[in-house]
Scaffold this active site. Structure first.
Site, PDB file in Angstrom:
ATOM      1  N   ILE A   1      -0.073  -1.971   7.782  1.00  0.00           N
ATOM      2  CA  ILE A   1      -0.969  -1.831   8.947  1.00  0.00           C
ATOM      3  C   ILE A   1      -2.367  -1.648   8.372  1.00  0.00           C
ATOM      4  O   ILE A   1      -2.643  -0.638   7.709  1.00  0.00           O
ATOM      5  CB  ILE A   1      -0.660  -0.603   9.845  1.00  0.00           C
ATOM      6  CG1 ILE A   1       0.760  -0.638  10.383  1.00  0.00           C
ATOM      7  CG2 ILE A   1      -1.665  -0.537  11.006  1.00  0.00           C
ATOM      8  CD1 ILE A   1       1.113   0.562  11.301  1.00  0.00           C
ATOM      9  N   ASP A   2      -3.234  -2.606   8.576  1.00  0.00           N
ATOM     10  CA  ASP A   2      -4.622  -2.432   8.157  1.00  0.00           C
ATOM     11  C   ASP A   2      -5.403  -2.018   9.399  1.00  0.00           C
ATOM     12  O   ASP A   2      -5.607  -2.822  10.318  1.00  0.00           O
ATOM     13  CB  ASP A   2      -5.190  -3.723   7.552  1.00  0.00           C
ATOM     14  CG  ASP A   2      -6.595  -3.481   7.018  1.00  0.00           C
ATOM     15  OD1 ASP A   2      -6.762  -2.537   6.233  1.00  0.00           O
ATOM     16  OD2 ASP A   2      -7.523  -4.195   7.419  1.00  0.00           O
TER      17      ASP A   2
ATOM     18  N   ASP B   1      -6.091  -4.934   1.046  1.00  0.00           N
ATOM     19  CA  ASP B   1      -7.017  -5.143   2.166  1.00  0.00           C
ATOM     20  C   ASP B   1      -7.611  -6.554   2.128  1.00  0.00           C
ATOM     21  O   ASP B   1      -8.041  -7.072   3.166  1.00  0.00           O
ATOM     22  CB  ASP B   1      -8.200  -4.157   2.079  1.00  0.00           C
ATOM     23  CG  ASP B   1      -7.780  -2.697   2.084  1.00  0.00           C
ATOM     24  OD1 ASP B   1      -7.092  -2.305   3.039  1.00  0.00           O
ATOM     25  OD2 ASP B   1      -8.133  -1.959   1.145  1.00  0.00           O
TER      26      ASP B   1
ATOM     27  N   GLU C   1       0.818  -1.220   0.000  1.00  0.00           N
ATOM     28  CA  GLU C   1       0.000   0.000   0.000  1.00  0.00           C
ATOM     29  C   GLU C   1       0.849   1.266   0.000  1.00  0.00           C
ATOM     30  O   GLU C   1       0.552   2.227  -0.710  1.00  0.00           O
ATOM     31  CB  GLU C   1      -0.913   0.018   1.234  1.00  0.00           C
ATOM     32  CG  GLU C   1      -1.742   1.290   1.283  1.00  0.00           C
ATOM     33  CD  GLU C   1      -2.695   1.359   2.452  1.00  0.00           C
ATOM     34  OE1 GLU C   1      -2.553   0.570   3.407  1.00  0.00           O
ATOM     35  OE2 GLU C   1      -3.580   2.214   2.417  1.00  0.00           O
TER      36      GLU C   1
ATOM     37  N   ASP D   1      -0.577  -5.180   3.084  1.00  0.00           N
ATOM     38  CA  ASP D   1      -1.012  -3.995   3.830  1.00  0.00           C
ATOM     39  C   ASP D   1      -0.232  -4.006   5.149  1.00  0.00           C
ATOM     40  O   ASP D   1      -0.446  -4.862   6.010  1.00  0.00           O
ATOM     41  CB  ASP D   1      -2.526  -4.045   4.096  1.00  0.00           C
ATOM     42  CG  ASP D   1      -3.037  -2.698   4.594  1.00  0.00           C
ATOM     43  OD1 ASP D   1      -2.232  -1.935   5.178  1.00  0.00           O
ATOM     44  OD2 ASP D   1      -4.226  -2.424   4.412  1.00  0.00           O
TER      45      ASP D   1
ATOM     46  N   THR E   1      -5.039   1.737  10.310  1.00  0.00           N
ATOM     47  CA  THR E   1      -4.137   2.797  10.796  1.00  0.00           C
ATOM     48  C   THR E   1      -4.861   3.767  11.742  1.00  0.00           C
ATOM     49  O   THR E   1      -4.267   4.230  12.719  1.00  0.00           O
ATOM     50  CB  THR E   1      -3.528   3.561   9.596  1.00  0.00           C
ATOM     51  OG1 THR E   1      -2.767   2.620   8.840  1.00  0.00           O
ATOM     52  CG2 THR E   1      -2.619   4.688  10.028  1.00  0.00           C
TER      53      THR E   1
END
Ligand code: IPD
Ligand code: CA
Ligand code: CA
Length: 293
Positions: free
Chosen positions: A114-115, A240, A85, A112, A117
Site C-alpha cells: 500500500i503506497d 516507491d 516494504e 509496495d 498508508t
C-alpha cells in the site's frame, strides 16, 4: 478494464524476454487482486503501528496485502527474488541493506503493498499498489494500481505505458511556470523533511502549483499520464519508485536523482518529470541546497 490490460500484455513482440507476457499478466492480476481486497478493508483495519517515526504508519492490511502479493507472484515464479516494504526493517539503513542483499538477483520483484498508508488509514481515497519486476537491476515491468478509481497503469520496457488500454504520454508543459507538480512530506522528520521543505519553498513560487497527494507511486503514474509535469521527494525507497519510473520512461519522461544523475534502484532522492522541465527543476533544487545529495 482488467481484461483489456491483460490483452495488451498478451500482444506479440514482448521486448525483453520470451516470458515477458506472463510477467505482465501476473503483475496486473496480482495488483488488481490486492487492490480489491484492500478496498474491502477501508475503514476496517484493526491494528495501527508506528514504524520509523510517528508519521510512518503500518496496519495489518499493509502486511496482508504484501503476503497476498508475495504468494501470488512466487507461486507463478518460484525462482524469482522478492523485495517488499513490509519484509524489511524500518529506516533508510535497513532498506539500503535489503536492496544490496537483493542486488545479485536476476529477477527481482519490488513491491509496495500500500503506497499511501496514511491516506488509507484516514480514508482519503488516494493510495496505490506498486509492483515492479527488475531484470538484472533494471525495471522491465511496472504496474501501479489505484483501487479507488480502478485505474491500472502498466508499462513494459520498450513497449510503452498504458492506462485503460490507451498509450500514455507525458505532458507538453515546457516551463515550470505552466507546470503542476507534486512532492511528499517525508516521514523522516529529522533529515529528509527539512531538505524537502527547502525545495518546496524554492519551487512553489516558480510553478503553477504543487500537490502532495500522499502516494509517491501514484504521483509517478500521474506524470506518465500527463496529469502532473513533475515530482520530487527526498528519502524514498526502491518500492516507491521502481514501477513509476518505468511508467514515466515509457511515456517519454525522465527520472533521475535530485541532482540529475541517472535513475538506479538505489535512488532515494528522486526527480521525475515530463523531461522538458527537468533541467529547470534540477537547477532550482541545487540553488536551494535541496537535493539532499
Ligand atoms: C509513503 C508515500 C508518501 C510519501 C512517503 C512514503 P507509504 O509511502 O509514498 O506519498 O510522501 O515518503 O513513505 O509509507 O505510504 O508506503
Ligand atoms: Ca511507499
Ligand atoms: Ca507502503
Amino acid at each position: 478494464m482488467l481484461k483489456r490490460v491483460i490483452a495488451l500484455a498478451e500482444e506479440p513482440n514482448v521486448p525483453f524476454s520470451p516470458s515477458g507476457k506472463s510477467f505482465t499478466a501476473v503483475a496486473v492480476n496480482t495488483a488488481a487482486k490486492a487492490g480489491e481486497w484492500i478496498k474491502t478493508k477501508i475503514g476496517a483495519y484493526t491494528k495501527l503501528d508506528l514504524k520509523y517515526s510517528e508519521s510512518d504508519l503500518v496496519t495489518e492490511i499493509d502486511k496482508g496485502s504484501e503476503k497476498l502479493i508475495r504468494s501470488l507472484i512466487l507461486t507463478h515464479f518460484p525462482t524469482h527474488s522478492f523485495l517488499g516494504e513490509e519484509g524489511v526493517e524500518p529506516g533508510p539503513l535497513a532498506s539500503a541493506k535489503a536492496l544490496e542483499d537483493a542486488s545479485g538477483a536476476e529477477y527481482l520483484w519490488i513491491v509496495d503493498p500500500i503506497d499511501g498508508t496514511t491516506n488509507f488509514v484516514h480514508q482519503f481515497p488516494f493510495f496505490s499498489i506498486s509492483i515492479a519486476l527488475a531484470y538484472k537491476g533494471e525495471p522491465v515491468i511496472g504496474v501501479v494500481y489505484d483501487p479507488n478509481r480502478d485505474e491500472l497503469f502498466v508499462a513494459e520496457k520498450g513497449k510503452g505505458a498504458y492506462l485503460h488500454g490507451k498509450r500514455m504520454s507525458v505532458s507538453a508543459d515546457a516551463k515550470l511556470s505552466e507546470s503542476l507538480l507534486a512532492t511528499g512530506f517525508p516521514a523522516d522528520r529529522e533529515k529528509a523533511l527539512p531538505i524537502n521543505m527547502r525545495g518546496l519553498a524554492a519551487v512553489v513560487p516558480k510553478v503553477r502549483n504543487v500537490r502532495n497527494g500522499g502516494s509517491a507511486a501514484l504521483h509517478m503514474a500521474y506524470i506518465a499520464a500527463g496529469r502532473l509535469s513533475g515530482f520530487w521527494e527526498i528519502g524514498l525507497n526502491s518500492w516507491d519508485l521502481a514501477a513509476g519510473t518505468l511508467l514515466i520512461q515509457e511515456s517519454g519522461g525522465s527520472v533521475t536523482d535530485t541532482a540529475g544523475n541517472p535513475y538506479t534502484l538505489k535512488v532515494r532522492n528522486v526527480l521525475a518529470t515530463n523531461g522538458k522541465i527537468h533541467g529547470e527543476l534540477v537547477d532550482t533544487l541545487q540553488q536551494a541546497d535541496a537535493t539532499g545529495l
